[in-house]
Design a protein around this motif. Structure first.
Motif, PDB file in Angstrom:
ATOM      1  N   ILE A  87       0.742  -1.157   0.058  1.00 35.58           N
ATOM      2  CA  ILE A  87       0.017   0.155   0.037  1.00 35.58           C
ATOM      3  C   ILE A  87       0.992   1.073   0.015  1.00 35.58           C
ATOM      4  CG2 ILE A  87      -1.691   1.451   1.324  1.00 35.58           C
ATOM      5  CD1 ILE A  87      -2.750  -1.277   2.448  1.00 35.58           C
ATOM      6  N   ILE A  88       1.949   1.346   0.931  1.00 32.62           N
ATOM      7  CA  ILE A  88       2.607   2.628   1.059  1.00 32.62           C
ATOM      8  C   ILE A  88       3.573   2.532  -0.421  1.00 32.62           C
ATOM      9  CG2 ILE A  88       4.668   3.552   2.341  1.00 32.62           C
ATOM     10  CD1 ILE A  88       3.686   1.904   4.717  1.00 32.62           C
ATOM     11  N   LEU A  89       3.996   1.626  -0.805  1.00 27.66           N
ATOM     12  CA  LEU A  89       5.117   1.659  -2.069  1.00 27.66           C
ATOM     13  C   LEU A  89       4.011   2.005  -3.384  1.00 27.66           C
ATOM     14  CD1 LEU A  89       7.708  -0.936  -1.320  1.00 27.66           C
ATOM     15  CD2 LEU A  89       7.910   1.437  -1.307  1.00 27.66           C
ATOM     16  N   ALA A  90       2.800   1.686  -3.109  1.00 24.39           N
ATOM     17  CA  ALA A  90       1.971   2.235  -4.194  1.00 24.39           C
ATOM     18  C   ALA A  90       1.629   3.640  -4.337  1.00 24.39           C
ATOM     19  CB  ALA A  90       0.808   1.181  -4.400  1.00 24.39           C
ATOM     20  N   GLY A  91       1.647   4.198  -3.261  1.00 20.32           N
ATOM     21  CA  GLY A  91       1.365   5.508  -3.032  1.00 20.32           C
ATOM     22  C   GLY A  91       0.295   5.875  -2.039  1.00 20.32           C
ATOM     23  N   GLY A  92      -0.390   4.747  -1.613  1.00 22.30           N
ATOM     24  CA  GLY A  92      -1.499   5.055  -0.711  1.00 22.30           C
ATOM     25  C   GLY A  92      -1.213   5.151   0.442  1.00 22.30           C
ATOM     26  N   VAL A  93      -2.176   5.276   1.248  1.00 23.38           N
ATOM     27  CA  VAL A  93      -2.174   5.530   2.880  1.00 23.38           C
ATOM     28  C   VAL A  93      -2.582   4.089   3.665  1.00 23.38           C
ATOM     29  CG1 VAL A  93      -2.659   6.901   4.791  1.00 23.38           C
ATOM     30  CG2 VAL A  93      -2.370   7.990   2.740  1.00 23.38           C
ATOM     31  N   LEU A  94      -1.879   3.553   4.346  1.00 17.22           N
ATOM     32  CA  LEU A  94      -2.083   2.429   4.830  1.00 17.22           C
ATOM     33  C   LEU A  94      -2.838   2.721   5.993  1.00 17.22           C
ATOM     34  CD1 LEU A  94      -1.773  -0.640   5.791  1.00 17.22           C
ATOM     35  CD2 LEU A  94       0.415   0.149   6.747  1.00 17.22           C
ATOM     36  N   VAL A  95      -4.124   1.963   6.199  1.00 15.63           N
ATOM     37  CA  VAL A  95      -4.962   2.031   7.525  1.00 15.63           C
ATOM     38  C   VAL A  95      -5.321   0.704   7.960  1.00 15.63           C
ATOM     39  CG1 VAL A  95      -7.276   2.948   8.418  1.00 15.63           C
ATOM     40  CG2 VAL A  95      -6.120   4.307   6.201  1.00 15.63           C
ATOM     41  N   THR A  96      -4.734   0.762   9.366  1.00 17.28           N
ATOM     42  CA  THR A  96      -4.964  -0.733  10.191  1.00 17.28           C
ATOM     43  C   THR A  96      -6.066  -0.474  10.934  1.00 17.28           C
ATOM     44  OG1 THR A  96      -3.350   0.048  11.754  1.00 17.28           O
ATOM     45  CG2 THR A  96      -2.720  -1.189   9.711  1.00 17.28           C
ATOM     46  N   LEU A  97      -7.245  -1.239  10.922  1.00 14.29           N
ATOM     47  CA  LEU A  97      -8.382  -1.291  11.952  1.00 14.29           C
ATOM     48  C   LEU A  97      -8.406  -2.313  12.722  1.00 14.29           C
ATOM     49  CD1 LEU A  97     -11.049   0.695   9.610  1.00 14.29           C
ATOM     50  CD2 LEU A  97      -9.517   1.641  11.245  1.00 14.29           C
ATOM     51  N   ASN A  98      -8.958  -2.340  14.065  1.00 14.26           N
ATOM     52  CA  ASN A  98      -9.203  -3.580  14.748  1.00 14.26           C
ATOM     53  C   ASN A  98     -10.625  -4.113  14.377  1.00 14.26           C
ATOM     54  OD1 ASN A  98      -9.966  -5.298  16.576  1.00 14.26           O
ATOM     55  ND2 ASN A  98      -9.709  -3.710  18.433  1.00 14.26           N
ATOM     56  N   GLN A  99     -10.308  -5.204  13.734  1.00 13.21           N
ATOM     57  CA  GLN A  99     -11.513  -5.884  13.019  1.00 13.21           C
ATOM     58  C   GLN A  99     -12.641  -6.533  14.004  1.00 13.21           C
ATOM     59  OE1 GLN A  99      -8.427  -7.255  13.347  1.00 13.21           O
ATOM     60  NE2 GLN A  99      -8.401  -9.391  13.894  1.00 13.21           N
ATOM     61  N   LYS A 100     -12.093  -6.551  15.302  1.00 10.58           N
ATOM     62  CA  LYS A 100     -12.979  -7.104  16.243  1.00 10.58           C
ATOM     63  C   LYS A 100     -13.627  -6.011  16.896  1.00 10.58           C
ATOM     64  CE  LYS A 100     -10.461 -11.233  17.351  1.00 10.58           C
ATOM     65  NZ  LYS A 100      -9.745 -12.003  17.986  1.00 10.58           N
ATOM     66  N   LYS A 101     -13.754  -4.633  16.447  1.00  9.51           N
ATOM     67  CA  LYS A 101     -14.697  -3.685  17.174  1.00  9.51           C
ATOM     68  C   LYS A 101     -16.182  -3.850  16.644  1.00  9.51           C
ATOM     69  CE  LYS A 101     -11.241   0.103  17.712  1.00  9.51           C
ATOM     70  NZ  LYS A 101     -10.983   1.698  17.348  1.00  9.51           N
ATOM     71  N   THR A 102     -16.959  -3.200  17.462  1.00  6.78           N
ATOM     72  CA  THR A 102     -18.323  -3.341  17.128  1.00  6.78           C
ATOM     73  C   THR A 102     -18.506  -2.395  15.742  1.00  6.78           C
ATOM     74  OG1 THR A 102     -19.163  -1.171  18.014  1.00  6.78           O
ATOM     75  CG2 THR A 102     -18.846  -3.081  19.352  1.00  6.78           C
ATOM     76  N   ASP A 121      -9.668 -10.355   5.548  1.00  8.93           N
ATOM     77  CA  ASP A 121      -9.494 -12.251   5.626  1.00  8.93           C
ATOM     78  C   ASP A 121     -10.746 -12.733   5.670  1.00  8.93           C
ATOM     79  OD1 ASP A 121     -10.892 -11.835   8.123  1.00  8.93           O
ATOM     80  OD2 ASP A 121      -9.024 -12.093   9.312  1.00  8.93           O
ATOM     81  N   GLY A 122     -12.149 -12.316   5.407  1.00  4.07           N
ATOM     82  CA  GLY A 122     -13.376 -12.751   4.981  1.00  4.07           C
ATOM     83  C   GLY A 122     -13.985 -13.574   6.175  1.00  4.07           C
ATOM     84  N   ILE A 123     -13.237 -13.239   7.440  1.00  2.00           N
ATOM     85  CA  ILE A 123     -13.970 -13.727   8.659  1.00  2.00           C
ATOM     86  C   ILE A 123     -15.064 -13.188   9.245  1.00  2.00           C
ATOM     87  CG2 ILE A 123     -13.322 -14.526  10.986  1.00  2.00           C
ATOM     88  CD1 ILE A 123     -10.454 -15.377  10.027  1.00  2.00           C
ATOM     89  N   ASP A 124     -16.058 -13.377   9.616  1.00  2.00           N
ATOM     90  CA  ASP A 124     -16.989 -12.817  10.594  1.00  2.00           C
ATOM     91  C   ASP A 124     -16.605 -12.530  11.928  1.00  2.00           C
ATOM     92  OD1 ASP A 124     -19.338 -11.584  11.040  1.00  2.00           O
ATOM     93  OD2 ASP A 124     -20.729 -13.205  10.716  1.00  2.00           O
ATOM     94  N   TYR A 125     -16.399 -11.368  12.217  1.00  2.00           N
ATOM     95  CA  TYR A 125     -15.950 -11.004  13.684  1.00  2.00           C
ATOM     96  C   TYR A 125     -17.413 -10.520  14.386  1.00  2.00           C
ATOM     97  CZ  TYR A 125     -11.379 -11.621  11.838  1.00  2.00           C
ATOM     98  OH  TYR A 125     -10.108 -12.418  11.628  1.00  2.00           O
ATOM     99  N   GLY A 126     -18.450 -10.561  13.577  1.00  2.00           N
ATOM    100  CA  GLY A 126     -19.666 -10.056  14.419  1.00  2.00           C
ATOM    101  C   GLY A 126     -20.509  -9.111  13.524  1.00  2.00           C
TER     102      GLY A 126
END
Length: 466
Positions: A87-102, A121-126
């Motif tokens: 993402i960074i080397l393509a020129g984008g902005v990397l955003v990391t989110l907690n997939q287990k939040k509501t 990752d396709g997993i249902d965290y709720g």
């Protein structure tokens, strides 16, 4: 002494030099396959090629990717690391989110970010149904790059441009998007790689060899662990990825790990294993990277006295992780920074700070616009803008004064030159006048002037008669 770890100039240098040239045959990533038994190893050469694939894929999917936000919603996995660099080397902005939040929390954060794509990752965290309903066309699997040919990399990352957004936990209200640049990352690398990693390599247990491996159990969306994604390639070390805390001992047994970024719960778990004589299940783990802020220093001391190295790092998301380090293994200073006991204790790092010193960090959150209706923020923003405007006006005034001073200096120098020339001309005239007077006096007092007096009188009479 181990070879000194060289800090890269940035993300591009980390991939093209560290991964592809210095450590291509070192293992970059390990993880346990889906069968729960097989350990998969990815060398830095393969890692870099997959980063090139991800970069090419993202450029094709989002042609105007420069500055666009790409979100990662995933547990710890190899593809998470690949995507982070891609993402960074393509020129984008990397955003990391907690997939287990509501969904309420994720919806808020995604709304602020306005992602161009969401790799997940396709997993249902709720809240999988809500995510697909709101952002279905933008969802991509974590391994979306696998069928893309490796592309060329260019150093498109501005050192002070927005490179990454990492959200806070939200324990004190709405979560905040911390804006991070490549300069933030490199500053942390100078602290961690140049100081901490070199310190660790000079304190290896008997029989331990380089490169080292890190048990990456804490979530990669959190800075405490994500910093390892960026700090290990310069040393050619390995990240052992664990995607589920329930697999911790299984993965630790299958993948020997030297170091582990450790939250208080993990430190207490390791301590309990030591007290109960179950150290063997740790499979040689010997370095705990933690902090004493929330831990009993007596527990840390007991770990240090029983073969563990306690490597304490203090930082925050806004400082890209580690900012202050405490490597003491003695009782007197084990609780420094978190619970300072000795005001004379000095922390070793790029600078020296006394224990208990309060450090201020200046930062702002992403984005600024939604805060404009807040009275306090508006007042602060108005003050900053006034200060900036005043500073610009004062700078223009100073520039004009400097120009006027320079012009006056030039005029004075010209006048001084003219005055000097006049003084010289006057001196030359005075010298000639004196020479003429002296010559005239010599003539009038000479004998020849006196002898020719009759002749001069006759000539005078002759001129008057005519």
């Amino acid at each position: 002494m181990a070879e000194y770890i060289k800090v890269p100039a940035g993300v591009y240098d980390m991939v093209t030099r560290c991964m592809e040239q210095e450590f291509p045959d070192h293992v970059a990533i390990r993880y346990v396959a889906e069968d729960g038994k097989t350990v998969v190893e990815k060398k830095y050469r393969e890692y870099a090629q997959d980063i090139r694939r991800m970069t090419a894929y993202l450029k094709a999917e989002v042609p105007d990717i420069k500055g666009r936000r790409i979100v990662l919603l995933s547990r710890n996995c190899y593809e998470f690391c690949v995507a982070s660099f891609g993402i960074i080397l393509a020129g984008g902005v990397l955003v990391t989110l907690n997939q287990k939040k509501t969904w309420d929390e994720l919806e808020y954060e995604l709304g602020l970010v306005e992602p161009a794509l969401i790799l997940n990752d396709g997993i249902d965290y709720g809240c999988r149904a809500e995510l697909e309903a709101a952002y279905g066309p933008k969802l991509r699997p974590m391994d979306c790059y696998k069928d893309t040919a490796p592309g060329e990399l260019t150093n498109c990352v501005g050192h002070d441009d927005l490179m990454m957004l990492m959200f806070t936990s939200g324990t004190t209200g709405r979560s905040k998007g911390v804006m991070l640049s490549e300069r933030n990352m490199c500053a942390s690398l100078h602290t961690y790689s140049e100081v901490a990693e070199n310190w660790i390599t000079n304190r290896l247990p008997a029989g331990q060899k380089l490169p080292l491996s890190h048990m990456t159990l804490l979530p990669l969306f959190h800075m405490a662990c994500f910093v390892c994604v960026m700090s290990y390639p310069p040393a050619g070390w390995t990240l052992n990825l664990c995607g589920d805390i329930r697999d911790f001992y299984r993965d630790l047994g299958l993948m020997h790990s030297d170091v582990m970024a450790s939250a208080p719960m993990l430190v207490e778990t390791i301590y309990n294993d030591m007290k109960r004589g179950r150290v063997s299940r740790l499979n040689g783990l010997w370095d705990l990277c933690c902090s004493s802020a929330a831990l009993d220093p007596r527990m840390l001391l007991e770990l240090a006295q029983n073969g563990f190295v306690v490597n304490q790092c203090y930082g925050m998301t806004e400082t890209f992780g580690d900012g202050i380090l405490n490597f003491t293994q003695v009782e007197k200073h084990m609780s420094a920074v978190g619970k300072p006991d000795d005001p004379n204790f000095m922390l070793e790092g790029l600078n020296r700070f006394p224990a208990g010193m309060e450090l201020g960090v200046s930062y702002c959150y992403f984005p600024l616009e939604p805060l404009s209706d807040d009275p306090l923020f508006a007042a602060v923003l108005e003050g900053v803008q006034y200060f900036q405007k005043t500073r610009v006006c004062e700078q223009k005034h100073l520039d004009q004064l400097e120009k006027t001073t320079a012009d006056q200096k030039q005029t004075i120098e010209a006048l001084q030159k003219n005055l000097s020339e006049l003084h010289q001309a006057n001196a030359e005239l005075s010298a000639r006048s004196k020479a003429y007077e002296s010559s005239l006096e010599n003539i009038l007092s000479s004998s020849s002037w006196k002898l020719t007096l009759p002749l001069r009188r006759l000539l005078g009479l002759f001129h008057r008669s005519h």
